[in-house]
Design a protein around this motif. Structure first.
Motif, mmCIF file in Angstrom:
data_model
loop_
_atom_site.group_PDB
_atom_site.id
_atom_site.type_symbol
_atom_site.label_atom_id
_atom_site.label_comp_id
_atom_site.label_asym_id
_atom_site.label_seq_id
_atom_site.Cartn_x
_atom_site.Cartn_y
_atom_site.Cartn_z
ATOM 1 N N ARG A 6 0.826 -1.206 0.000
ATOM 2 C CA ARG A 6 0.000 0.000 0.000
ATOM 3 C C ARG A 6 0.859 1.253 0.000
ATOM 4 O O ARG A 6 2.065 1.185 0.135
ATOM 5 N N LYS A 7 0.182 2.369 -0.135
ATOM 6 C CA LYS A 7 0.856 3.667 -0.127
ATOM 7 C C LYS A 7 1.626 3.840 1.188
ATOM 8 O O LYS A 7 1.166 3.435 2.242
ATOM 9 N N ILE A 8 2.778 4.449 1.095
ATOM 10 C CA ILE A 8 3.603 4.694 2.280
ATOM 11 C C ILE A 8 2.973 5.823 3.091
ATOM 12 O O ILE A 8 2.723 6.911 2.577
ATOM 13 N N MET A 9 2.700 5.542 4.347
ATOM 14 C CA MET A 9 2.082 6.524 5.242
ATOM 15 C C MET A 9 3.169 7.347 5.933
ATOM 16 O O MET A 9 4.279 6.871 6.127
ATOM 17 N N LYS A 10 2.817 8.573 6.339
ATOM 18 C CA LYS A 10 3.764 9.474 7.007
ATOM 19 C C LYS A 10 4.375 8.817 8.239
ATOM 20 O O LYS A 10 5.570 8.823 8.426
ATOM 21 N N GLY A 11 3.577 8.219 9.069
ATOM 22 C CA GLY A 11 4.071 7.580 10.286
ATOM 23 C C GLY A 11 5.006 6.420 10.003
ATOM 24 O O GLY A 11 5.908 6.133 10.780
ATOM 25 N N GLN A 12 4.781 5.755 8.858
ATOM 26 C CA GLN A 12 5.665 4.646 8.468
ATOM 27 C C GLN A 12 7.083 5.145 8.258
ATOM 28 O O GLN A 12 8.042 4.489 8.648
ATOM 29 N N THR A 13 7.193 6.291 7.635
ATOM 30 C CA THR A 13 8.506 6.880 7.385
ATOM 31 C C THR A 13 9.191 7.212 8.707
ATOM 32 O O THR A 13 10.376 6.925 8.886
ATOM 33 N N ASP A 14 8.446 7.785 9.658
ATOM 34 C CA ASP A 14 9.010 8.139 10.960
ATOM 35 C C ASP A 14 9.489 6.901 11.714
ATOM 36 O O ASP A 14 10.562 6.910 12.318
ATOM 37 N N SER A 15 8.702 5.831 11.676
ATOM 38 C CA SER A 15 9.091 4.607 12.376
ATOM 39 C C SER A 15 10.268 3.918 11.688
ATOM 40 O O SER A 15 11.135 3.356 12.356
ATOM 41 N N MET A 16 10.322 3.976 10.356
ATOM 42 C CA MET A 16 11.469 3.411 9.646
ATOM 43 C C MET A 16 12.728 4.218 9.972
ATOM 44 O O MET A 16 13.807 3.654 10.154
ATOM 45 N N ALA A 17 12.594 5.540 10.070
ATOM 46 C CA ALA A 17 13.737 6.384 10.459
ATOM 47 C C ALA A 17 14.223 5.992 11.856
ATOM 48 O O ALA A 17 15.433 5.892 12.094
ATOM 49 N N ALA A 18 13.283 5.735 12.784
ATOM 50 C CA ALA A 18 13.652 5.302 14.137
ATOM 51 C C ALA A 18 14.393 3.963 14.073
ATOM 52 O O ALA A 18 15.379 3.757 14.782
ATOM 53 N N ALA A 19 13.934 3.051 13.208
ATOM 54 C CA ALA A 19 14.598 1.748 13.067
ATOM 55 C C ALA A 19 16.015 1.926 12.521
ATOM 56 O O ALA A 19 16.944 1.232 12.956
ATOM 57 N N ILE A 20 16.199 2.864 11.608
ATOM 58 C CA ILE A 20 17.523 3.098 11.017
ATOM 59 C C ILE A 20 18.496 3.633 12.066
ATOM 60 O O ILE A 20 19.608 3.121 12.219
ATOM 61 N N PHE A 21 18.086 4.655 12.828
ATOM 62 C CA PHE A 21 19.053 5.171 13.807
ATOM 63 C C PHE A 21 19.218 4.221 14.987
ATOM 64 O O PHE A 21 20.287 4.161 15.597
ATOM 65 N N LEU A 22 18.201 3.410 15.298
ATOM 66 C CA LEU A 22 18.358 2.396 16.344
ATOM 67 C C LEU A 22 19.352 1.329 15.894
ATOM 68 O O LEU A 22 20.221 0.914 16.662
ATOM 69 N N GLN A 23 19.243 0.901 14.631
ATOM 70 C CA GLN A 23 20.182 -0.096 14.101
ATOM 71 C C GLN A 23 21.612 0.446 14.153
ATOM 72 O O GLN A 23 22.527 -0.250 14.583
ATOM 73 N N ASP A 24 21.799 1.698 13.753
ATOM 74 C CA ASP A 24 23.126 2.330 13.818
ATOM 75 C C ASP A 24 23.634 2.364 15.254
ATOM 76 O O ASP A 24 24.797 2.045 15.526
ATOM 77 N N TRP A 25 22.765 2.738 16.190
ATOM 78 C CA TRP A 25 23.134 2.815 17.614
ATOM 79 C C TRP A 25 23.549 1.426 18.116
ATOM 80 O O TRP A 25 24.564 1.284 18.798
ATOM 81 N N MET A 26 22.763 0.391 17.775
ATOM 82 C CA MET A 26 23.087 -0.972 18.219
ATOM 83 C C MET A 26 24.416 -1.433 17.603
ATOM 84 O O MET A 26 25.210 -2.086 18.271
ATOM 85 N N ASN A 27 24.665 -1.103 16.339
ATOM 86 C CA ASN A 27 25.904 -1.513 15.666
ATOM 87 C C ASN A 27 27.135 -0.873 16.292
ATOM 88 O O ASN A 27 28.236 -1.413 16.171
ATOM 89 N N GLN A 28 26.962 0.270 16.941
ATOM 90 C CA GLN A 28 28.088 0.983 17.549
ATOM 91 C C GLN A 28 28.339 0.570 18.991
ATOM 92 O O GLN A 28 29.291 1.040 19.594
ATOM 93 N N ARG A 29 27.503 -0.291 19.540
ATOM 94 C CA ARG A 29 27.667 -0.705 20.940
ATOM 95 C C ARG A 29 28.800 -1.666 21.102
ATOM 96 O O ARG A 29 29.134 -2.457 20.329
#
Length: 150
Positions: A127-150
């Motif tokens: 389906r169409k990408i929703m605004k909130g989906q983008t925000d949650s994907m952004a959170a997943a991206i910076f969380l993944q980066d944070w976990m990779n740096q631990r």
């Protein structure tokens, strides 16, 4: 014998929040598989998260650490947003007795849009990408980066 870090022996869960004035992106990650995944966003009311939804997420996932996206402050509006994020951080630490850490969120929204677009092209998202989906994907991206740096 070497002392082994407790985080390596125990399962740890992390929640990331990408604070926004209308929606707050949410992602979950854990150290066993070292992966982060987006969750449904939290709707904001007058720049504040729905406290019931926030409490539900924290109870359900019982995170070891909460990771907040820290935007670059480049203007008066980003300065005002950063103040709101700092108030939110203090609130989580005191109201929910949670450990909160910062993660750089530079360019994560652009990366999230690109990632979601690719998922649509590959048929993973139908389906169409929703605004909130983008925000949650952004959170997943910076969380993944944070976990990779631990």
């Amino acid at each position: 014998m070497h002392k082994i870090d407790d985080d390596l022996n125990m399962s740890s869960t992390f929640i990331a929040f990408d604070f926004g004035m209308t929606k707050m992106g949410v992602a979950i990650g854990q150290n066993i598989t070292n992966t982060a995944s987006p969750l449904d966003p939290i709707i904001m009311r007058n720049g504040n998260p729905d406290s019931g939804h926030l409490e539900q997420i924290l109870k359900e996932y019982n995170p070891t650490t909460i990771v907040l996206g820290k935007p670059k402050v480049t203007s008066k509006s980003s300065e005002a947003l950063m103040k709101k994020i700092e108030i939110f951080k203090t609130s989580i630490e005191s109201d929910f007795n949670q450990k909160v850490e910062w993660a750089c969120e530079d360019l994560t929204t652009e990366d999230a849009k690109e990632k979601l677009k690719l998922q649509r092209q590959e048929g993973i998202l139908s389906r169409k990408i929703m605004k909130g989906q983008t925000d949650s994907m952004a959170a997943a991206i910076f969380l993944q980066d944070w976990m990779n740096q631990r």
